[in-house]
Design a protein around this motif. Structure first.
Motif, PDB file in Angstrom:
ATOM      1  N   HIS A   9      35.329  41.754  51.205  1.00 14.31           N
ATOM      2  CA  HIS A   9      34.659  40.507  50.769  1.00 14.31           C
ATOM      3  C   HIS A   9      33.180  41.274  50.216  1.00 14.31           C
ATOM      4  O   HIS A   9      32.133  40.611  49.460  1.00 14.31           O
ATOM      5  CB  HIS A   9      34.394  39.492  51.164  1.00 14.31           C
ATOM      6  CG  HIS A   9      34.033  40.119  53.170  1.00 14.31           C
ATOM      7  ND1 HIS A   9      32.579  40.302  53.501  1.00 14.31           N
ATOM      8  CD2 HIS A   9      34.217  40.028  54.094  1.00 14.31           C
ATOM      9  CE1 HIS A   9      32.227  40.374  54.429  1.00 14.31           C
ATOM     10  NE2 HIS A   9      33.905  39.807  55.131  1.00 14.31           N
ATOM     11  N   THR A  10      33.133  42.188  50.357  1.00 16.29           N
ATOM     12  CA  THR A  10      31.096  42.544  50.277  1.00 16.29           C
ATOM     13  C   THR A  10      31.755  44.711  50.235  1.00 16.29           C
ATOM     14  O   THR A  10      32.086  45.100  50.680  1.00 16.29           O
ATOM     15  CB  THR A  10      30.498  42.952  51.568  1.00 16.29           C
ATOM     16  OG1 THR A  10      28.792  43.849  51.460  1.00 16.29           O
ATOM     17  CG2 THR A  10      30.718  43.057  52.827  1.00 16.29           C
ATOM     18  N   PRO A  11      30.807  45.436  49.118  1.00 24.06           N
ATOM     19  CA  PRO A  11      31.093  46.630  48.930  1.00 24.06           C
ATOM     20  C   PRO A  11      30.787  47.343  49.876  1.00 24.06           C
ATOM     21  O   PRO A  11      31.774  48.625  49.607  1.00 24.06           O
ATOM     22  CB  PRO A  11      30.505  46.367  47.321  1.00 24.06           C
ATOM     23  CG  PRO A  11      29.417  45.522  47.282  1.00 24.06           C
ATOM     24  CD  PRO A  11      30.377  44.620  48.237  1.00 24.06           C
ATOM     25  N   LEU A  42      41.833  44.230  47.559  1.00 19.98           N
ATOM     26  CA  LEU A  42      41.218  43.790  46.866  1.00 19.98           C
ATOM     27  C   LEU A  42      39.675  44.327  47.454  1.00 19.98           C
ATOM     28  O   LEU A  42      39.748  43.619  48.800  1.00 19.98           O
ATOM     29  CB  LEU A  42      41.343  42.749  45.862  1.00 19.98           C
ATOM     30  CG  LEU A  42      42.488  42.018  45.372  1.00 19.98           C
ATOM     31  CD1 LEU A  42      42.569  40.437  44.639  1.00 19.98           C
ATOM     32  CD2 LEU A  42      43.178  42.761  44.357  1.00 19.98           C
ATOM     33  N   GLY A  43      38.585  44.393  45.871  1.00 18.04           N
ATOM     34  CA  GLY A  43      37.329  44.808  46.192  1.00 18.04           C
ATOM     35  C   GLY A  43      36.009  43.517  46.149  1.00 18.04           C
ATOM     36  O   GLY A  43      37.262  42.254  45.731  1.00 18.04           O
ATOM     37  N   SER A  44      35.142  43.455  46.117  1.00 14.16           N
ATOM     38  CA  SER A  44      34.663  42.639  45.377  1.00 14.16           C
ATOM     39  C   SER A  44      34.526  42.486  44.076  1.00 14.16           C
ATOM     40  O   SER A  44      34.808  43.530  43.496  1.00 14.16           O
ATOM     41  CB  SER A  44      33.067  42.131  45.681  1.00 14.16           C
ATOM     42  OG  SER A  44      32.605  43.708  45.415  1.00 14.16           O
ATOM     43  N   ASP A  45      34.409  41.597  43.177  1.00 15.85           N
ATOM     44  CA  ASP A  45      33.766  41.995  41.794  1.00 15.85           C
ATOM     45  C   ASP A  45      32.657  42.380  41.536  1.00 15.85           C
ATOM     46  O   ASP A  45      33.187  43.538  40.002  1.00 15.85           O
ATOM     47  CB  ASP A  45      33.806  40.034  41.116  1.00 15.85           C
ATOM     48  CG  ASP A  45      33.898  40.263  39.479  1.00 15.85           C
ATOM     49  OD1 ASP A  45      35.405  41.373  39.482  1.00 15.85           O
ATOM     50  OD2 ASP A  45      33.234  39.498  38.992  1.00 15.85           O
ATOM     51  N   LYS A  46      32.080  42.515  42.149  1.00 15.92           N
ATOM     52  CA  LYS A  46      31.153  43.861  41.878  1.00 15.92           C
ATOM     53  C   LYS A  46      30.824  45.186  41.654  1.00 15.92           C
ATOM     54  O   LYS A  46      30.865  46.061  41.281  1.00 15.92           O
ATOM     55  CB  LYS A  46      29.524  43.066  42.979  1.00 15.92           C
ATOM     56  CG  LYS A  46      28.033  43.791  42.579  1.00 15.92           C
ATOM     57  CD  LYS A  46      26.851  43.845  43.447  1.00 15.92           C
ATOM     58  CE  LYS A  46      26.489  44.377  43.202  1.00 15.92           C
ATOM     59  NZ  LYS A  46      25.213  44.318  44.210  1.00 15.92           N
ATOM     60  N   ALA A  47      32.343  45.408  42.757  1.00 14.68           N
ATOM     61  CA  ALA A  47      32.815  46.901  43.439  1.00 14.68           C
ATOM     62  C   ALA A  47      33.613  46.361  43.972  1.00 14.68           C
ATOM     63  O   ALA A  47      33.369  45.570  45.067  1.00 14.68           O
ATOM     64  CB  ALA A  47      31.125  47.420  43.651  1.00 14.68           C
ATOM     65  N   PHE A  48      34.249  48.158  44.062  1.00 10.29           N
ATOM     66  CA  PHE A  48      35.528  48.088  44.739  1.00 10.29           C
ATOM     67  C   PHE A  48      34.921  48.452  46.655  1.00 10.29           C
ATOM     68  O   PHE A  48      35.006  47.529  47.214  1.00 10.29           O
ATOM     69  CB  PHE A  48      37.039  48.633  44.480  1.00 10.29           C
ATOM     70  CG  PHE A  48      37.519  49.200  45.263  1.00 10.29           C
ATOM     71  CD1 PHE A  48      38.937  48.291  45.981  1.00 10.29           C
ATOM     72  CD2 PHE A  48      37.716  49.831  46.237  1.00 10.29           C
ATOM     73  CE1 PHE A  48      39.724  48.201  46.916  1.00 10.29           C
ATOM     74  CE2 PHE A  48      38.332  50.899  47.484  1.00 10.29           C
ATOM     75  CZ  PHE A  48      39.172  49.507  47.304  1.00 10.29           C
ATOM     76  N   GLY A 105      37.313  47.207  40.979  1.00  9.31           N
ATOM     77  CA  GLY A 105      36.973  45.592  39.837  1.00  9.31           C
ATOM     78  C   GLY A 105      35.179  46.379  39.377  1.00  9.31           C
ATOM     79  O   GLY A 105      34.383  46.213  38.379  1.00  9.31           O
ATOM     80  N   GLY A 106      35.048  47.193  40.441  1.00  8.20           N
ATOM     81  CA  GLY A 106      33.921  48.103  39.766  1.00  8.20           C
ATOM     82  C   GLY A 106      33.558  49.235  40.426  1.00  8.20           C
ATOM     83  O   GLY A 106      34.900  50.208  40.886  1.00  8.20           O
TER      84      GLY A 106
END
Length: 243
Positions: free
Chosen positions: A2-4, A33-39, A86-87
């Motif tokens: 939930h946090t990169p 899965l990572g967060s949307d900001k970064a894996f 995602g990042g």
């Protein structure tokens, strides 16, 4: 994740989840899965700096305590592991991503090692994975020069399986995981075993052939195999139960 950035809490939660997945007798695929900001961008450096100030001799005990067990837990998962990126996947985050079996990347994602930039070498099996994925020369480039590559280049080099639009990576990763989860689980487990054995370079061809024959004999008596053969002859799509 939930946090990169990898705080102690994130590492402990991830390790516990991966161990549950590795021990599960019902899981047919695993999705990471990572967060949307970064894996994942590796260690949380703010937390790391605080430990360096307070107890520098303990600053990197996390490698034995968390990073190594996380990588080993990923390795112990027998069913397919799908990684959605995602990042940025950097440092230990790149090591975690490369420990998966199928990697779906957003087009914006970046991949790098970062360790030498803060005076460290590498952990999380990163050198091991990079050499096997890219060869020694490319691995040296990424480790020593800190080369960062984009998603399309990562696809060309074989670091990722698929690159999709930035708003589609999570959905696509879930689609792939669901497809694998509804497939012939025993066959997937055996295929992973064969590929890993071949990639390790520790077995000669006669040994690999024997292992393939043994696995085929085991799979030949499964319900999934019998059902798939019948479905083929009936000109219909097979339904796999994982048995």
């Amino acid at each position: 994740m939930h946090t990169p950035a990898l705080t102690r809490r994130v590492k402990e939660e991830l390790l516990a989840a991966l161990r549950r997945a590795a021990e599960s007798t019902t899981a047919r695929a695993v999705l990471l899965l990572g967060s949307d900001k970064a894996f994942c961008v590796g260690q949380d450096l703010a937390e790391h700096a605080r430990i360096l100030d307070e107890a520098p001799e303990q600053a990197l005990t996390t490698v034995h305590e968390h990073y190594n067990p996380i990588v080993l837990a990923l390795e112990e998962i027998q069913v397919p592991v799908v990684v959605g990126i995602g990042g940025a996947a950097v440092g230990a985050g790149l090591g975690f991503a490369l420990a998966g079996d199928v990697r779906v990347s957003a087009r914006r994602a970046k991949f790098g090692t970062a360790f030498t930039g803060i005076g460290l070498a590498s952990d999380s099996g990163l050198a091991y994975r990079l050499v096997r994925s890219l060869g020694q020369a490319r691995a040296m480039e990424m480790m020593l020069l800190g080369t960062v590559i984009g998603a399309e280049r990562a696809l060309e080099l074989g670091l990722v399986t698929e690159v999709v639009d930035d708003d589609a990576w999570a959905e696509r990763a879930r689609e792939v995981a669901l497809r694998l989860a509804s497939g012939p689980t025993s066959a997937f487990v055996a295929a992973k075993r064969e590929v890993r054995a071949a990639a390790s370079g520790t077995q000669e061809l006669p040994e690999l052939l024997e292992e393939e024959a043994d696995l085929q004999n085991q799979l030949g008596v499964t319900a999934d195999h019998a059902g798939a053969v019948k479905a083929f002859l009936d000109k219909r799509a097979p339904t796999f139960t994982g048995s």
